[in-house]
Scaffold this motif. Structure first.
Motif, PDB file in Angstrom:
ATOM      1  N   GLU A   1       0.831  -1.218   0.000  1.00 14.27           N
ATOM      2  CA  GLU A   1       0.000   0.000   0.000  1.00 14.27           C
ATOM      3  C   GLU A   1       0.858   1.258   0.000  1.00 14.27           C
ATOM      4  O   GLU A   1       0.553   2.225  -0.707  1.00 14.27           O
ATOM      5  N   GLU A   2       1.930   1.250   0.766  1.00 17.57           N
ATOM      6  CA  GLU A   2       2.773   2.438   0.850  1.00 17.57           C
ATOM      7  C   GLU A   2       3.534   2.722  -0.453  1.00 17.57           C
ATOM      8  O   GLU A   2       4.079   3.821  -0.645  1.00 17.57           O
ATOM      9  N   ASP A   3       3.578   1.741  -1.362  1.00 14.50           N
ATOM     10  CA  ASP A   3       4.235   1.942  -2.652  1.00 14.50           C
ATOM     11  C   ASP A   3       3.349   2.683  -3.650  1.00 14.50           C
ATOM     12  O   ASP A   3       3.832   3.158  -4.684  1.00 14.50           O
ATOM     13  N   ILE A   4       2.063   2.757  -3.360  1.00 16.21           N
ATOM     14  CA  ILE A   4       1.110   3.347  -4.302  1.00 16.21           C
ATOM     15  C   ILE A   4       1.050   4.861  -4.108  1.00 16.21           C
ATOM     16  O   ILE A   4       0.581   5.364  -3.094  1.00 16.21           O
ATOM     17  N   ASP A   5       1.582   5.586  -5.085  1.00 19.95           N
ATOM     18  CA  ASP A   5       1.502   7.049  -5.078  1.00 19.95           C
ATOM     19  C   ASP A   5       1.588   7.534  -6.527  1.00 19.95           C
ATOM     20  O   ASP A   5       1.600   6.725  -7.466  1.00 19.95           O
ATOM     21  N   GLU A   6       1.641   8.838  -6.740  1.00 18.66           N
ATOM     22  CA  GLU A   6       1.692   9.373  -8.094  1.00 18.66           C
ATOM     23  C   GLU A   6       2.956   8.920  -8.814  1.00 18.66           C
ATOM     24  O   GLU A   6       2.949   8.714 -10.036  1.00 18.66           O
ATOM     25  N   HIS A   7       4.042   8.748  -8.061  1.00 19.82           N
ATOM     26  CA  HIS A   7       5.287   8.274  -8.663  1.00 19.82           C
ATOM     27  C   HIS A   7       5.089   6.869  -9.218  1.00 19.82           C
ATOM     28  O   HIS A   7       5.562   6.538 -10.315  1.00 19.82           O
ATOM     29  N   PHE A   8       4.389   6.017  -8.461  1.00 21.91           N
ATOM     30  CA  PHE A   8       4.096   4.658  -8.912  1.00 21.91           C
ATOM     31  C   PHE A   8       3.374   4.677 -10.251  1.00 21.91           C
ATOM     32  O   PHE A   8       3.735   3.958 -11.194  1.00 21.91           O
ATOM     33  N   LEU A   9       2.356   5.510 -10.364  1.00 20.29           N
ATOM     34  CA  LEU A   9       1.592   5.580 -11.610  1.00 20.29           C
ATOM     35  C   LEU A   9       2.445   6.107 -12.756  1.00 20.29           C
ATOM     36  O   LEU A   9       2.379   5.595 -13.881  1.00 20.29           O
ATOM     37  N   ASP A  10       3.255   7.116 -12.502  1.00 15.63           N
ATOM     38  CA  ASP A  10       4.093   7.706 -13.551  1.00 15.63           C
ATOM     39  C   ASP A  10       5.151   6.717 -14.049  1.00 15.63           C
ATOM     40  O   ASP A  10       5.476   6.687 -15.237  1.00 15.63           O
TER      41      ASP A  10
END
Length: 228
Positions: free
Chosen positions: A131-140
Motif C-alpha cells: 500500500e505504501e508503494d502506491i503514489d503518483e510516482h508509482f503511476l508515472d
C-alpha cells in the motif's frame, strides 16, 4: 455496475464459495481475479473449475506460474510441498487453463479502463507492491496513461487507495489472508461512483484445516486460524 475482485485463492474452495455467496446476494456477476488460483490448500481442481465456470477474467499468479513450469528454489518448504501436491492432483483440463492465463490484462468494463496483474505492472508474476508503494510516482513509472483502476494481488493484504484519478486496489487473499484477520478477503468496485470497499466473510475453516492436515503440512492449516 458492481464488480467483484478476488485474488490469492490458493486452492481454498471453501473460502471461495463463501465469497461467491456474498457476491450473489447482490447479483454481482462480473468477477476479476488477480491470480494465484492454486497452492497451499487441497482443492485445486474445485477452485480452478469454479473460476472457469464463472467466466472470471483472471491473470497468472506466481503459484500458478510455478505449477505449470517448475517450483522455484526460493519457494519455502511448505509452499513447495503444497504446490507439488497441487500439481500432481490437477486435471489436464485445469492445467491447460492455467497455462493460457495472461500475465496482465488491460480491459474496459462499463466504461472504465482497468489494469489487472498479480504482482506489479513491470514484473506481474512476483513483485510485491504494498500500500505504501502506491503514489503518483508509482503511476508515472508504470503507466504512460494511467488507467481508471489498478488491481494487484500477491501481498495477501488488502487496501483501497485513490491516487489522482486512479483507484488502486488489492483485494487481499480469499484463501490465506495475512493481515491478522482469518476471514476471506475480497473487494467490490462500483463502476458508476468509482468507489471500492474491502469485504470479509467467515467460512468453515475447520473443514479446510482437516482436509489440509490429511494431505499437506499441518502448519498450513494452522495459518488459516491465525490469518497470517
Amino acid at each position: 455496475m458492481e464488480i467483484g475482485v478476488v485474488s490469492d485463492l490458493h486452492s481454498n474452495m471453501v473460502a471461495l464459495d463463501a465469497v461467491l455467496r456474498d457476491l450473489e446476494t447482490e447479483n454481482i456477476e462480473n468477477i476479476l481475479c488477480a491470480g494465484d488460483l492454486v497452492g497451499y490448500y487441497p482443492f485445486p481442481n474445485e477452485t480452478v473449475s469454479r473460476v472457469r465456470d464463472l467466466n472470471a477474467l483472471c491473470v497468472l499468479g506466481n503459484h500458478d506460474f510455478a505449477l505449470v513450469t517448475e517450483t522455484p528454489r526460493d519457494f519455502n518448504r511448505l509452499a513447495k510441498r503444497a504446490l507439488d501436491w497441487n500439481r500432481r492432483n490437477l486435471s489436464e483440463e485445469n492445467l491447460v487453463y492455467l497455462e493460457e492465463l495472461p500475465e496482465t490484462r488491460r480491459l474496459t468494463l462499463d466504461g472504465l479502463d482497468i489494469f489487472l496483474a498479480h504482482g506489479s505492472p513491470a514484473r506481474p508474476i512476483n513483485e510485491y507492491i504494498w500500500e505504501e508503494d502506491i503514489d503518483e510516482h508509482f503511476l508515472d513509472v508504470f503507466f504512460e496513461s494511467p488507467p481508471d483502476v489498478v488491481i494487484l494481488g500477491h501481498t495477501h493484504r488488502p487496501y483501497v487507495k485513490v491516487v489522482g484519478d486512479t483507484l488502486c486496489m488489492n483485494p487481499g487473499s480469499v484463501g490465506q489472508p495475512r493481515d491478522g484477520d482469518p476471514r476471506a478477503s475480497f473487494g467490490v468496485i462500483d463502476t458508476e461512483s468509482l468507489e471500492a470497499e474491502i469485504r470479509r466473510v467467515e467460512y468453515e475453516i475447520d473443514w479446510v484445516a482437516e482436509e489440509t492436515e490429511e494431505y499437506l503440512p499441518r502448519r498450513l492449516a494452522e495459518r488459516l486460524y491465525e490469518g497470517r
